[in-house]
Design an enzyme around this catalytic site. Structure first.
Site, short mmCIF file in Angstrom:
data_model
loop_
_atom_site.label_atom_id
_atom_site.label_comp_id
_atom_site.label_asym_id
_atom_site.label_seq_id
_atom_site.Cartn_x
_atom_site.Cartn_y
_atom_site.Cartn_z
N ASP A 1 0.86 -1.18 0.00
CA ASP A 1 0.00 0.00 0.00
C ASP A 1 0.90 1.23 0.00
O ASP A 1 2.05 1.18 0.47
CB ASP A 1 -0.92 0.02 1.23
CG ASP A 1 -1.87 1.21 1.20
OD1 ASP A 1 -2.76 1.22 0.35
OD2 ASP A 1 -1.69 2.13 2.02
N GLU B 1 0.95 5.59 0.77
CA GLU B 1 0.33 6.84 1.20
C GLU B 1 0.91 7.94 0.33
O GLU B 1 2.12 7.94 0.04
CB GLU B 1 0.60 7.11 2.67
CG GLU B 1 0.01 6.08 3.63
CD GLU B 1 -1.50 6.00 3.56
OE1 GLU B 1 -2.14 7.05 3.27
OE2 GLU B 1 -2.05 4.91 3.79
N HIS C 1 -3.64 10.61 6.62
CA HIS C 1 -2.53 9.67 6.85
C HIS C 1 -1.64 10.05 8.03
O HIS C 1 -0.82 9.25 8.46
CB HIS C 1 -1.68 9.52 5.58
CG HIS C 1 -1.32 10.83 4.93
ND1 HIS C 1 -0.56 11.79 5.54
CD2 HIS C 1 -1.61 11.30 3.69
CE1 HIS C 1 -0.40 12.81 4.73
NE2 HIS C 1 -1.03 12.55 3.59
N HIS D 1 -4.83 3.72 7.31
CA HIS D 1 -4.21 4.85 6.60
C HIS D 1 -2.75 5.03 6.99
O HIS D 1 -2.22 6.14 6.92
CB HIS D 1 -5.01 6.14 6.81
CG HIS D 1 -6.33 6.15 6.10
ND1 HIS D 1 -6.45 5.98 4.75
CD2 HIS D 1 -7.60 6.26 6.58
CE1 HIS D 1 -7.73 6.01 4.40
NE2 HIS D 1 -8.45 6.18 5.51
#
Length: 721
Positions: free
Chosen positions: A535, A537, A586, A676
């Protein structure tokens, strides 16, 4: 989205049927009228035809609302219930069904929950019986884990394809030192369950060592092994000992091998030390040869009886100078050789604070008085034989107690010019130099225990010194020891090793039976693939509009198991300010990324971490767009297959209202931690993937090709960035 298409099809069919019924009714009514009546009706209706159309539209809307309610209550609800039941049946979720809706559906959900509770109870009973029956196996497994964790040598076990099945803490630390990006990936791109050992070693070199082992087995050797030394890509020199692993349950020495064990030792420093000693020996030899030649020439001249006195004195001076030079050279070489021998003595690297705590306990136990810790320099590491040095401190403390009846002593440690300065302090009485020398040279005695060593022997073993000093301002006296410090590298290695878990989870012996996976991954079963779940951010949601990655997190799934300890997590400096609107999402600020590396430094480490695996992400199109835009800047491309848990969820559970990551995690009863954050979301996504795989198999989706083709047919596959 088959459910949505069916709903709209039913609504359109109903609306058309309603319109047809209206037209047919009006036609039948029209046919019963006389011509003059038809003219009158046409004259009345013609200006109001729009009202008839509006009535039809309103009727169609009412039909749509009615049909949507009926579909959701009587068709959609059973479908959603069926998908949740399949999730429970496949083990994807242990969460019970919500008992809601009409009485029949609520009763059905309650009955299913009761059956699920009954199944869980039976499973618990079976698990308890299995655990009781396998306690011996678990005990052996725990012993193996403890042994491998505490070994001071790096150990790696591989199958015949070179895939890593097991590695211990020391190997993890060793590979971190070999990594070309140790501060980013921490060696995770080199070592990991299912990774290839050929990322470190040349394949032909390992194959040659295996051939030598096979030859020795064929000759009847009971414990064949092979050794080789190789240079890694990072320039480190490794000494490797290889031993075979036989087939499980086979006592035949000639049976095919299942794999091999590698025991690794980084000999780079040892090799450099040996090279320095060789150079010193060569310099000593060359210098001594010249000096001896000069001495021999001078002695030959001194043998002449008619040699003039001035010449005789000159040649004698040559002899004296060369002898002095030779003596100095020999003394220096002897001292260097002695230092080499002492450094090869089995010393241990120990944090000074830990050593002082151990000394405090030892002295208090032997002498029966209080020991005060005066001052200990933080982060100072010692290279000592802790046992014998503690014995010396306890011996001196005992003599101080017997001689001066002291109530306590104090300890102090600090760095001093590349050495460690350890003080044993007391208040009041001083002593003579003769007493100090006597205590230093006498064999140590602790109570009834007599030791063959003296304090001087302990100092010599550590290449150290000790003397007596007084601090008149504080009315204190102390013995001061000068001891060797551990090198910065040794201390860092010990800190890293201490931070690792003492019981590793990184082993999977099931991989012994896994041979090389076909290069065409599309035909490989989903359960046999290795996944990198990741993932990112970012500064915003527009990768093509200048937004940048500010964090990458990833974890691995091997052999159907989530390897939480084999993870990748790194903040990235985006080269631009982070928008204030995105920070609450985030939690990453400009200050947090100010000293972090740029994406051009981070992406190569992540690329190596994800090598030879299938990439997985939630809403993968977004993350992959960022990686694709970085290809030109970094020269790295991610060409491996990609799976998207958003699309797979739509395939496995099409009747569910939402396929957001939080909604899927809630359905599967997955605890969401660190939402997040890149690694937190990657871990949740990995858990979701493991829950989805059994549901996909229930629909006949078993291979990567089938999963990708099914995902491409979903509505969400049309999302582009």
């Amino acid at each position: 989205m088959r459910r949505q298409k069916g709903l709209w099809g039913a609504v359109m069919a109903g609306a058309l049927a309603l319109g047809a019924w209206l037209v047919l009714t009006l036609g039948m009514l029209w046919s019963t009228l006389e011509p003059h009546e038809q003219a009158q009706v046409a004259e009345l209706v013609a200006p109001r035809i729009a009202l008839l159309f509006m009535a039809w539209v309103l009727a169609a809307i009412a039909w749509w609302a009615f049909w949507q309610h009926v579909h959701r209550r009587h068709i959609g609800a059973p479908q959603r219930l069926a998908e949740q039941v399949r999730g429970m049946l496949g083990g994807a979720s242990s969460k019970r069904l919500a008992v809601q809706g009409e009485a029949g559906m609520a009763a059905l959900a309650a009955a299913i929950n009761a059956l699920a509770d009954q199944r869980e109870a039976l499973r618990g009973d079976v698990a308890a019986q299995i655990e009781q029956a396998s306690q011996g196996v678990q005990q052996e497994k725990s012993r193996l884990a403890a042994l491998m964790a505490e070994l001071t040598q790096s150990v790696v076990v591989c199958n015949l394809d070179g895939r890593i099945l097991l590695y211990n803490n020391r190997a993890r630390l060793q590979f971190r030192a070999l990594s070309q990006a140790p501060t980013l990936a921490g060696g995770a791109e080199l070592v990991g369950i299912g990774r290839s050992i050929y990322a470190v070693f040349d394949r032909e070199l390992v194959a040659h060592a295996l051939e030598r082992i096979q030859e020795r087995r064929a000759r009847g050797a009971s414990h064949p092994s092979a050794q080789f030394i190789t240079t890694t890509r990072s320039g480190q020199l490794l000494k490797v000992q290889m031993a075979p692993v036989g087939q499980v349950g086979s006592d035949d020495a000639q049976a095919p091998l299942a794999g091999f064990v590698l025991m690794l030792d980084n000999v780079t420093r040892h090799f450099e030390d040996e090279a320095q000693r060789d150079q010193a020996l060569q310099a000593l030899t060359d210098g001594s040869r010249s000096a001896l030649a000069n001495i021999q020439a001078a002695v030959d001249m001194l043998g002449f009886d008619d040699l003039e006195p001035t010449m005789r004195e000159r040649f004698l001076a040559v002899v004296r100078d060369e002898v002095r030079t030779l003596t100095t050279r020999l003394n220096d070489s002897t001292q260097r050789a002695a230092e080499g021998l002492k450094t090869r003595w089995p010393m241990e690297e120990m944090l000074a604070a830990d050593f002082v705590v151990a000394a405090q306990r030892r002295i208090e136990a032997h002498c029966g008085f209080k020991v005060v810790v005066d001052e200990v320099e933080a982060g100072l590491w010692l290279r000592v034989d802790s046992f014998i040095l503690l014995q010396a401190l306890a011996y001196l403390s005992q003599r101080l107690r017997d001689e001066f009846a002291l109530p306590f002593v104090a300890l102090r440690v600090a760095a001093a010019g590349g050495r460690a300065q350890l003080d044993l302090i007391w208040n009041g009485s001083a002593m003579s130099t003769e007493t100090v020398m006597s205590w230093e040279m006498d064999p140590m005695r602790l109570g009834a225990e007599h030791l063959p060593l003296s304090v001087r022997d302990v100092l010599d073993r550590h290449s150290g010194e000790m003397w007596f000093e007084r601090d008149r301002a504080r009315a204190q006296a102390f013995f001061r020891f000068l001891l060797p410090q551990a090198s910065a590298q040794d201390g860092a290695e010990q800190v890293a090793l201490a931070q690792l878990e003492s019981r590793p989870e990184y082993y999977d012996f099931d991989l012994f039976s896994v041979r090389g996976i076909a290069s065409d991954l599309d035909d490989v079963p989903l359960t046999e693939l290795t996944y990198t779940v990741f993932d990112t951010e970012t500064t915003g949601l527009n990768p093509s509009g200048g937004d940048e990655i500010i964090q990458i997190g990833a974890t691995r799934i091997v052999n159907g198991k989530l390897l939480r300890q084999e993870s990748f997590e790194q903040l990235v400096h985006p080269g631009r300010a982070i928008p204030a609107a995105s920070i609450p999402i985030h939690g990453i600020t400009d200050d947090m990324v100010r000293d972090q590396p740029a994406i051009t430094a981070v992406l190569p480490a992540f690329h190596a971490f994800a090598q030879d695996t299938v990439l997985v992400a939630h809403n993968a199109a977004f993350d992959m767009k960022f990686l694709q835009l970085l290809e030109r800047r970094t020269g790295l491309s991610f060409r491996q297959p990609v799976l998207d848990t958003l699309l797979l969820s739509a395939v496995a559970q099409p009747s569910q209202d939402s396929h957001r990551l939080e909604a899927i995690a809630e359905r599967f009863d997955i605890t969401v931690l660190g939402r997040h954050t890149a690694l937190g979301d990657a871990l949740v996504t990995a858990e979701v993937l493991l829950r989805l795989l059994p549901l996909l198999q229930q629909q006949g989706i078993h291979t990567l090709r089938q999963a990708r083709e099914a995902a491409e047919k979903t509505y969400y596959a049309r999302l582009k960035y």
